[in-house]
Design a protein around this motif. Structure first.
Motif, PDB file in Angstrom:
ATOM      1  N   PRO A  33       0.815  -1.221   0.000  1.00 38.93           N
ATOM      2  CA  PRO A  33       0.000   0.000   0.000  1.00 38.93           C
ATOM      3  C   PRO A  33       0.853   1.277   0.000  1.00 38.93           C
ATOM      4  CG  PRO A  33      -0.849  -1.562   1.602  1.00 38.93           C
ATOM      5  CD  PRO A  33       0.449  -2.103   1.109  1.00 38.93           C
ATOM      6  N   HIS A  34       1.957   1.263   0.716  1.00 35.70           N
ATOM      7  CA  HIS A  34       2.841   2.425   0.753  1.00 35.70           C
ATOM      8  C   HIS A  34       3.585   2.570  -0.573  1.00 35.70           C
ATOM      9  CE1 HIS A  34       2.227   3.062   5.051  1.00 35.70           C
ATOM     10  NE2 HIS A  34       2.257   1.742   5.157  1.00 35.70           N
ATOM     11  N   LYS A  35       4.006   1.438  -1.135  1.00 41.51           N
ATOM     12  CA  LYS A  35       4.724   1.440  -2.413  1.00 41.51           C
ATOM     13  C   LYS A  35       3.854   2.050  -3.509  1.00 41.51           C
ATOM     14  CE  LYS A  35       5.639  -1.829  -6.073  1.00 41.51           C
ATOM     15  NZ  LYS A  35       4.618  -1.280  -6.897  1.00 41.51           N
ATOM     16  N   ASP A  36       2.609   1.612  -3.576  1.00 46.19           N
ATOM     17  CA  ASP A  36       1.710   2.104  -4.611  1.00 46.19           C
ATOM     18  C   ASP A  36       1.439   3.593  -4.441  1.00 46.19           C
ATOM     19  OD1 ASP A  36       1.657  -0.443  -5.604  1.00 46.19           O
ATOM     20  OD2 ASP A  36      -0.304  -0.946  -4.766  1.00 46.19           O
ATOM     21  N   ASN A  37       1.282   4.022  -3.211  1.00 40.00           N
ATOM     22  CA  ASN A  37       1.026   5.424  -2.929  1.00 40.00           C
ATOM     23  C   ASN A  37       2.233   6.296  -3.269  1.00 40.00           C
ATOM     24  OD1 ASN A  37      -0.428   7.671  -1.884  1.00 40.00           O
ATOM     25  ND2 ASN A  37       0.650   7.445   0.052  1.00 40.00           N
ATOM     26  N   LEU A  38       3.425   5.812  -2.975  1.00 37.55           N
ATOM     27  CA  LEU A  38       4.653   6.584  -3.198  1.00 37.55           C
ATOM     28  C   LEU A  38       5.255   6.370  -4.578  1.00 37.55           C
ATOM     29  CD1 LEU A  38       6.368   5.880   0.234  1.00 37.55           C
ATOM     30  CD2 LEU A  38       5.274   8.009  -0.490  1.00 37.55           C
ATOM     31  N   GLU A  39       4.723   5.389  -5.319  1.00 34.09           N
ATOM     32  CA  GLU A  39       5.252   5.032  -6.630  1.00 34.09           C
ATOM     33  C   GLU A  39       6.753   4.738  -6.565  1.00 34.09           C
ATOM     34  OE1 GLU A  39       4.080   8.036  -9.422  1.00 34.09           O
ATOM     35  OE2 GLU A  39       1.967   7.804  -8.937  1.00 34.09           O
ATOM     36  N   GLN A  40       7.105   3.915  -5.600  1.00 35.22           N
ATOM     37  CA  GLN A  40       8.491   3.502  -5.400  1.00 35.22           C
ATOM     38  C   GLN A  40       8.587   1.994  -5.569  1.00 35.22           C
ATOM     39  OE1 GLN A  40      11.178   5.526  -4.605  1.00 35.22           O
ATOM     40  NE2 GLN A  40       9.810   7.253  -4.923  1.00 35.22           N
ATOM     41  N   ARG A  41       9.797   1.503  -5.805  1.00 44.17           N
ATOM     42  CA  ARG A  41       9.988   0.053  -5.893  1.00 44.17           C
ATOM     43  C   ARG A  41      10.386  -0.484  -4.521  1.00 44.17           C
ATOM     44  NH1 ARG A  41      15.188  -2.200  -6.725  1.00 44.17           N
ATOM     45  NH2 ARG A  41      16.812  -0.629  -6.648  1.00 44.17           N
ATOM     46  N   LEU A  42      10.033  -1.746  -4.289  1.00 42.82           N
ATOM     47  CA  LEU A  42      10.380  -2.406  -3.038  1.00 42.82           C
ATOM     48  C   LEU A  42      11.856  -2.783  -3.049  1.00 42.82           C
ATOM     49  CD1 LEU A  42       7.304  -4.780  -2.673  1.00 42.82           C
ATOM     50  CD2 LEU A  42       7.672  -2.580  -1.553  1.00 42.82           C
ATOM     51  N   LEU A  43      12.512  -2.632  -1.906  1.00 45.25           N
ATOM     52  CA  LEU A  43      13.925  -2.965  -1.773  1.00 45.25           C
ATOM     53  C   LEU A  43      14.104  -4.079  -0.765  1.00 45.25           C
ATOM     54  CD1 LEU A  43      15.287   0.691  -1.466  1.00 45.25           C
ATOM     55  CD2 LEU A  43      15.271  -0.723  -3.516  1.00 45.25           C
ATOM     56  N   LYS A  44      15.141  -4.866  -0.949  1.00 41.64           N
ATOM     57  CA  LYS A  44      15.516  -5.890   0.027  1.00 41.64           C
ATOM     58  C   LYS A  44      16.775  -5.420   0.734  1.00 41.64           C
ATOM     59  CE  LYS A  44      13.284  -9.570  -2.401  1.00 41.64           C
ATOM     60  NZ  LYS A  44      12.718 -10.732  -1.885  1.00 41.64           N
ATOM     61  N   TRP A  45      17.198  -6.166   1.763  1.00 40.21           N
ATOM     62  CA  TRP A  45      18.383  -5.813   2.555  1.00 40.21           C
ATOM     63  C   TRP A  45      19.605  -5.599   1.645  1.00 40.21           C
ATOM     64  CZ3 TRP A  45      19.665  -4.001   7.109  1.00 40.21           C
ATOM     65  CH2 TRP A  45      20.946  -4.184   7.604  1.00 40.21           C
ATOM     66  N   GLU A  46      19.798  -6.487   0.669  1.00 42.54           N
ATOM     67  CA  GLU A  46      20.949  -6.376  -0.225  1.00 42.54           C
ATOM     68  C   GLU A  46      20.912  -5.061  -1.018  1.00 42.54           C
ATOM     69  OE1 GLU A  46      18.757  -9.169  -0.506  1.00 42.54           O
ATOM     70  OE2 GLU A  46      19.953 -10.182   1.016  1.00 42.54           O
ATOM     71  N   ASP A  47      19.704  -4.655  -1.445  1.00 45.21           N
ATOM     72  CA  ASP A  47      19.561  -3.394  -2.170  1.00 45.21           C
ATOM     73  C   ASP A  47      19.908  -2.216  -1.277  1.00 45.21           C
ATOM     74  OD1 ASP A  47      18.486  -4.804  -4.396  1.00 45.21           O
ATOM     75  OD2 ASP A  47      16.496  -4.730  -3.466  1.00 45.21           O
ATOM     76  N   LEU A  48      19.452  -2.302  -0.051  1.00 47.04           N
ATOM     77  CA  LEU A  48      19.663  -1.220   0.900  1.00 47.04           C
ATOM     78  C   LEU A  48      21.148  -1.045   1.208  1.00 47.04           C
ATOM     79  CD1 LEU A  48      17.503   0.501   2.268  1.00 47.04           C
ATOM     80  CD2 LEU A  48      17.761  -0.930   4.273  1.00 47.04           C
ATOM     81  N   THR A  49      21.863  -2.138   1.326  1.00 48.00           N
ATOM     82  CA  THR A  49      23.293  -2.048   1.649  1.00 48.00           C
ATOM     83  C   THR A  49      24.092  -1.490   0.469  1.00 48.00           C
ATOM     84  OG1 THR A  49      23.655  -4.364   1.048  1.00 48.00           O
ATOM     85  CG2 THR A  49      23.226  -3.889   3.372  1.00 48.00           C
ATOM     86  N   ARG A  50      23.518  -1.507  -0.740  1.00 49.25           N
ATOM     87  CA  ARG A  50      24.206  -0.943  -1.897  1.00 49.25           C
ATOM     88  C   ARG A  50      23.950   0.556  -2.054  1.00 49.25           C
ATOM     89  NH1 ARG A  50      23.400  -6.249  -4.314  1.00 49.25           N
ATOM     90  NH2 ARG A  50      21.282  -5.730  -4.907  1.00 49.25           N
ATOM     91  N   LEU A  51      22.937   1.073  -1.354  1.00 51.32           N
ATOM     92  CA  LEU A  51      22.701   2.519  -1.378  1.00 51.32           C
ATOM     93  C   LEU A  51      23.883   3.187  -0.686  1.00 51.32           C
ATOM     94  CD1 LEU A  51      18.965   2.812  -0.284  1.00 51.32           C
ATOM     95  CD2 LEU A  51      19.879   3.076  -2.577  1.00 51.32           C
ATOM     96  N   ASN A  52      24.218   4.351  -1.096  1.00 50.20           N
ATOM     97  CA  ASN A  52      25.307   5.076  -0.441  1.00 50.20           C
ATOM     98  C   ASN A  52      24.717   6.142   0.467  1.00 50.20           C
ATOM     99  OD1 ASN A  52      27.539   3.735  -1.538  1.00 50.20           O
ATOM    100  ND2 ASN A  52      27.333   4.888  -3.439  1.00 50.20           N
ATOM    101  N   PRO A  53      24.398   5.750   1.700  1.00 47.06           N
ATOM    102  CA  PRO A  53      23.767   6.710   2.618  1.00 47.06           C
ATOM    103  C   PRO A  53      24.743   7.785   3.069  1.00 47.06           C
ATOM    104  CG  PRO A  53      24.036   4.549   3.668  1.00 47.06           C
ATOM    105  CD  PRO A  53      24.565   4.445   2.283  1.00 47.06           C
TER     106      PRO A  53
END
Length: 145
Positions: free
Chosen positions: A125-145
């Motif tokens: 429901p949040h994804k559809d509202n925000l028009e964002q893709r779902l991320l997994k832990w591996e995706d998150l660790t590749r982001l450069n925070p």
């Protein structure tokens, strides 16, 4: 002799269970983030790392956890927990199994803009509202925070 062996085995397994690293509840409004040292207040974005020896590190933002991991590579057996954004009680869930959304709509304490969800069903429901893709832990660790 068999009696002594049985006592030893029972004692050994009891000690193993007693020494398992356990979740340590965050005292919101009092505990400080292990990375940025700010007081942890917002339950929606909190995270925790538990070392194999049972030491708990608490974070006010998922990005603080990621930055801490980048500076201090975790040992094998380290547990990562994040709060479930969509549950009003914000229970902790396994970070490596959680689903994440990254959006400017999430006003996180350290501007990490990530929210965790227990599973895809609660995130959709949040994804559809925000028009964002779902991320997994591996995706998150590749982001450069």
């Amino acid at each position: 002799m068999k009696h002594n062996t049985l006592i030893f085995l029972v004692s050994f397994f009891a000690l193993q269970l007693a020494c398992r690293p356990a979740f340590e509840p965050i005292d919101f409004g009092h505990d400080a983030c292990a990375h940025c040292k700010m007081t942890i207040i917002d339950k929606r974005y909190a995270a925790e790392l538990i070392t194999p020896k049972g030491r708990a590190y608490k974070f006010d933002d998922i990005v603080c956890l990621l930055q801490y991991n980048a500076a201090n590579p975790p040992a094998n057996g380290t547990r990562f927990l994040v709060t479930n954004y969509s549950d009003s009680n914000h229970p902790f869930t396994d970070a490596q199994k959680a689903i994440y959304l990254h959006s400017e709509s999430f006003k996180t304490p350290m501007n990490g803009q990530c929210a965790a969800f227990t599973d895809e069903k609660t995130a959709i429901p949040h994804k559809d509202n925000l028009e964002q893709r779902l991320l997994k832990w591996e995706d998150l660790t590749r982001l450069n925070p």
